[in-house]
Design a protein around this motif. Structure first.
Motif, PDB file in Angstrom:
ATOM      1  N   ALA A 273       0.836  -1.196   0.000  1.00  0.00           N
ATOM      2  CA  ALA A 273       0.000   0.000   0.000  1.00  0.00           C
ATOM      3  C   ALA A 273       0.869   1.244   0.000  1.00  0.00           C
ATOM      4  CB  ALA A 273      -0.932  -0.012   1.213  1.00  0.00           C
ATOM      5  N   TRP A 274       0.211   2.399  -0.163  1.00  0.00           N
ATOM      6  CA  TRP A 274       0.925   3.673  -0.177  1.00  0.00           C
ATOM      7  C   TRP A 274       0.062   4.745   0.472  1.00  0.00           C
ATOM      8  CZ3 TRP A 274      -0.704   8.172  -2.706  1.00  0.00           C
ATOM      9  CH2 TRP A 274      -1.852   8.022  -3.495  1.00  0.00           C
ATOM     10  N   ARG A 275       0.704   5.845   0.826  1.00  0.00           N
ATOM     11  CA  ARG A 275       0.014   7.029   1.327  1.00  0.00           C
ATOM     12  C   ARG A 275       0.946   8.209   1.149  1.00  0.00           C
ATOM     13  NH1 ARG A 275       0.181   6.430   8.003  1.00  0.00           N
ATOM     14  NH2 ARG A 275       2.455   6.556   8.204  1.00  0.00           N
ATOM     15  N   ALA A 276       0.389   9.408   1.186  1.00  0.00           N
ATOM     16  CA  ALA A 276       1.184  10.638   1.093  1.00  0.00           C
ATOM     17  C   ALA A 276       0.612  11.653   2.070  1.00  0.00           C
ATOM     18  CB  ALA A 276       1.180  11.181  -0.339  1.00  0.00           C
ATOM     19  N   PRO A 277       0.847  11.457   3.366  1.00  0.00           N
ATOM     20  CA  PRO A 277       0.158  12.272   4.366  1.00  0.00           C
ATOM     21  C   PRO A 277       0.606  13.725   4.436  1.00  0.00           C
ATOM     22  CG  PRO A 277       1.760  10.840   5.406  1.00  0.00           C
ATOM     23  CD  PRO A 277       1.724  10.463   3.959  1.00  0.00           C
ATOM     24  N   GLY A 278       1.890  13.978   4.315  1.00  0.00           N
ATOM     25  CA  GLY A 278       2.360  15.359   4.383  1.00  0.00           C
ATOM     26  C   GLY A 278       2.268  15.985   5.750  1.00  0.00           C
ATOM     27  N   GLY A 279       2.173  15.184   6.803  1.00  0.00           N
ATOM     28  CA  GLY A 279       2.146  15.722   8.160  1.00  0.00           C
ATOM     29  C   GLY A 279       0.961  15.239   8.966  1.00  0.00           C
ATOM     30  N   GLU A 280      -0.168  15.047   8.312  1.00  0.00           N
ATOM     31  CA  GLU A 280      -1.340  14.567   9.026  1.00  0.00           C
ATOM     32  C   GLU A 280      -1.370  13.036   9.006  1.00  0.00           C
ATOM     33  OE1 GLU A 280      -2.398  14.614   4.740  1.00  0.00           O
ATOM     34  OE2 GLU A 280      -1.318  15.949   6.101  1.00  0.00           O
ATOM     35  N   GLN A 281      -2.170  12.459   9.888  1.00  0.00           N
ATOM     36  CA  GLN A 281      -2.340  11.013   9.881  1.00  0.00           C
ATOM     37  C   GLN A 281      -3.174  10.616   8.665  1.00  0.00           C
ATOM     38  OE1 GLN A 281      -0.898   8.852  11.825  1.00  0.00           O
ATOM     39  NE2 GLN A 281       0.070  10.368  13.161  1.00  0.00           N
ATOM     40  N   ALA A 282      -2.784   9.564   7.981  1.00  0.00           N
ATOM     41  CA  ALA A 282      -3.496   9.143   6.785  1.00  0.00           C
ATOM     42  C   ALA A 282      -3.528   7.631   6.725  1.00  0.00           C
ATOM     43  CB  ALA A 282      -2.822   9.710   5.523  1.00  0.00           C
TER      44      ALA A 282
END
Length: 559
Positions: free
Chosen positions: A275-284
């Motif tokens: 899987a992947w994610r791109a939170p940028g600081g927030e929880q995702a």
């Protein structure tokens, strides 16, 4: 997207592959094909069917990898080339190639390259990961498996990357670097850099031309904000991160400095990308890669993926929950593998190494919580260990235990805290629980509240708590912090702020002006002098100065 369609991995050396061009940055057209042909000839002349590859240069590595496949050999990829690793492989009759003593010599140019399409199901690769037994566990993968994962990555991110060349801070000797720095670029027609970019000074010179960066949390969490990131920011198509979770503050720093969120990729050597994610600081929450199905069963993440060697469901060792808005949230690992600086570390392997020295009868290693993962070792000395303890004291025994880890355990995984016991703690069932082991240890220092950080200066605040391990046993009648703890804290803080990793060599003008007691709030300032490898430190509170001075380290100790 790239102007040409993706070339399957088994066809890289075929007529439609990129061999006639220059897939490696800085190499001339046709040079890669020549190196592949040379390595093919070198491996074909060796009796060993299995070849262990260990190269610093990703270009030469990729040529040797395909040379091995073309010669009908099975490449093995090791994460290190320690003496213990080489000894463990010796009974298997594995030949070594690359930057290793006694390796197959780097071949000179040989016969002209002959295009050949490989059989994807027959070509295999063996990677290694820490097994639950403590021994490195082989993970064989077919070229077809690897190609399906590359296809998934290209489907997810290919349009965003275009034809941008690929640079990396991570090694290609592990599955993440292998795929993202070598195999995926080869398949998609993106040139890749042969050398790792280890230092931030190497990154700031990248751009503004388009580029892709393959990084890790260990690097991304230490980006100095005072660098001129404008060229990199202008050219960056994407930055990937894998090997461990990227802390929210580090993810926010990446987005702030580089203008985009890092794309985190979750998976393992055994499962491939999940899987992947791109939170940028927030929880995702994590979103599955194309082709990957998942569910949560009994609190465990269960997957079905084309990256596996079967079509069934696989229960992972990751605890997970279904996210309300889709995807899943990870809740930690269920086995005894921990990650330190994004490297998978087997606690059983460290215990086995400690027991092998004959100085302890029982050993349990535990990961200690804090601003950085540290390992603690709870040990029951053997008769020989007790004799050394009487003769050389605790420090002598611990030093002998550390010496026994040389060549067997990566230094980054050595225990930092030690407990010598008459017996391991046990509950009513006779079991030694994780909670009981953790109770033997306490945090070595407060979690720092950073206020400012640059390449040579850092400052922040520490809230001193009575539960800190530094208060243990030094002053039985009162909770007073020993002065040596401030030296240790300064060194730990500098390791985080400046990448300080060298050996301590001495100190100058060190003063301890006032006592530090529980409840004290210390403001600290660090000054790193890279030219002289000196660290200046100062701890103060509302009551005044508590400690200051300079510590000397071996040349080149910091970033």
């Amino acid at each position: 997207m790239a102007t040409e369609p993706r070339v399957p991995l088994h066809a890289i050396c075929g007529p439609a592959g990129p061999v006639a061009g220059a897939p490696v940055l800085g190499w001339t057209p046709g040079a890669w094909a020549a190196r592949v042909a040379a390595w093919r000839a070198a491996f074909a002349g060796q009796p060993a069917r299995d070849v262990a590859l260990y190269f610093e240069d990703a270009g030469e590595f990729s040529a040797a990898l395909y040379g091995a496949w073309l010669a009908g050999r099975t490449p093995w990829l090791l994460g290190d080339a320690l003496a213990a690793t080489r000894e463990a492989l010796a009974p298997h009759g594995v030949a070594w190639a690359g930057d290793v003593p006694g390796a197959i010599p780097a071949p000179a140019a040989s016969a002209p390259f002959e295009p050949l399409v490989l059989e994807p199901g027959a070509c295999r690769l063996v990677l290694f990961t820490s097994g639950t037994t403590g021994e490195p566990a082989p993970v064989p993968k077919s070229l077809a498996q690897l190609d399906r994962e590359v296809a998934s990555l290209e489907a997810a991110f290919g349009e965003r990357l275009g034809e941008a060349p690929v640079f990396g801070t991570v090694s290609h000797q592990h599955i993440y670097g292998l795929l993202f720095r070598v195999l995926w670029p080869l398949s998609a027609g993106r040139p890749f850099a042969p050398a790792r970019k280890v230092y931030n000074e190497e990154l700031v010179v990248l751009g503004p031309a388009p580029l892709v960066l393959v990084a890790s949390p260990a690097h991304l969490k230490r980006l100095p904000p005072n660098q001129d990131w404008a060229p990199l920011r202008a050219g960056l198509r994407a930055v990937f991160s894998s090997g461990g979770p990227l802390a929210p503050d580090a993810a926010l720093e990446v987005r702030t400095l580089w203008g985009q969120a890092a794309i985190e990729v979750f998976g393992s050597t055994e499962t491939g990308g999940i899987a992947w994610r791109a939170p940028g600081g927030e929880q995702a929450a994590w979103q599955a890669l194309p082709g990957v199905d998942w569910r949560v069963q009994d609190g465990r993440l269960v997957i079905r993926s084309p990256h596996l060697d079967h079509d069934g469901w696989l229960e992972t060792t990751d605890r997970a929950e279904v996210a309300p808005d889709g995807g899943f949230v990870l809740r930690g690992r269920a086995d005894r593998i921990v990650k330190i600086e994004e490297r998978r570390v087997s606690l059983e392997a460290i215990e086995a190494a400690l027991l092998a020295g004959g100085l302890v009868d029982e050993a349990r290693v535990v990961a200690l919580p804090g601003h950085r993962v540290l390992l603690g070792a709870a040990l029951v000395p053997s008769a020989d260990g007790r004799e050394r303890l009487r003769g050389e004291g605790r420090a002598g025994l611990v030093e002998a235990l550390r010496a026994g880890l040389h060549g067997r355990v990566d230094r980054i995984a050595w225990p930092r805290r030690w407990r010598l016991l008459e017996s391991l703690p046990a509950d009513a069932r006779g079991k030694t629980t994780q909670r009981a082991l953790a109770a033997l240890f306490r945090p070595p220092m407060p979690v720092p509240q950073w206020q400012a950080r640059s390449a040579t200066q850092a400052s922040g605040r520490l809230k001193v708590d009575e539960e800190l391990a530094a208060f243990d046993g030094h002053f039985p009648q009162a909770l007073i912090l020993p002065g040596v703890a401030l030296l240790d804290w300064a060194t730990r803080l500098a390791a985080d702020a400046f990448g300080l990793a060298g050996n301590f060599q001495g100190m100058d003008t060190v003063k301890f002006q006032q006592l530090v007691r529980p409840g004290t709030e210390l403001d600290f300032r660090l000054d790193w002098d890279p030219a002289r490898s000196r660290l200046g430190f100062r701890f103060v509170s509302d009551a005044g100065a508590h400690g200051s001075g300079w510590l000397r380290f071996e040349p080149g100790a910091g970033r």
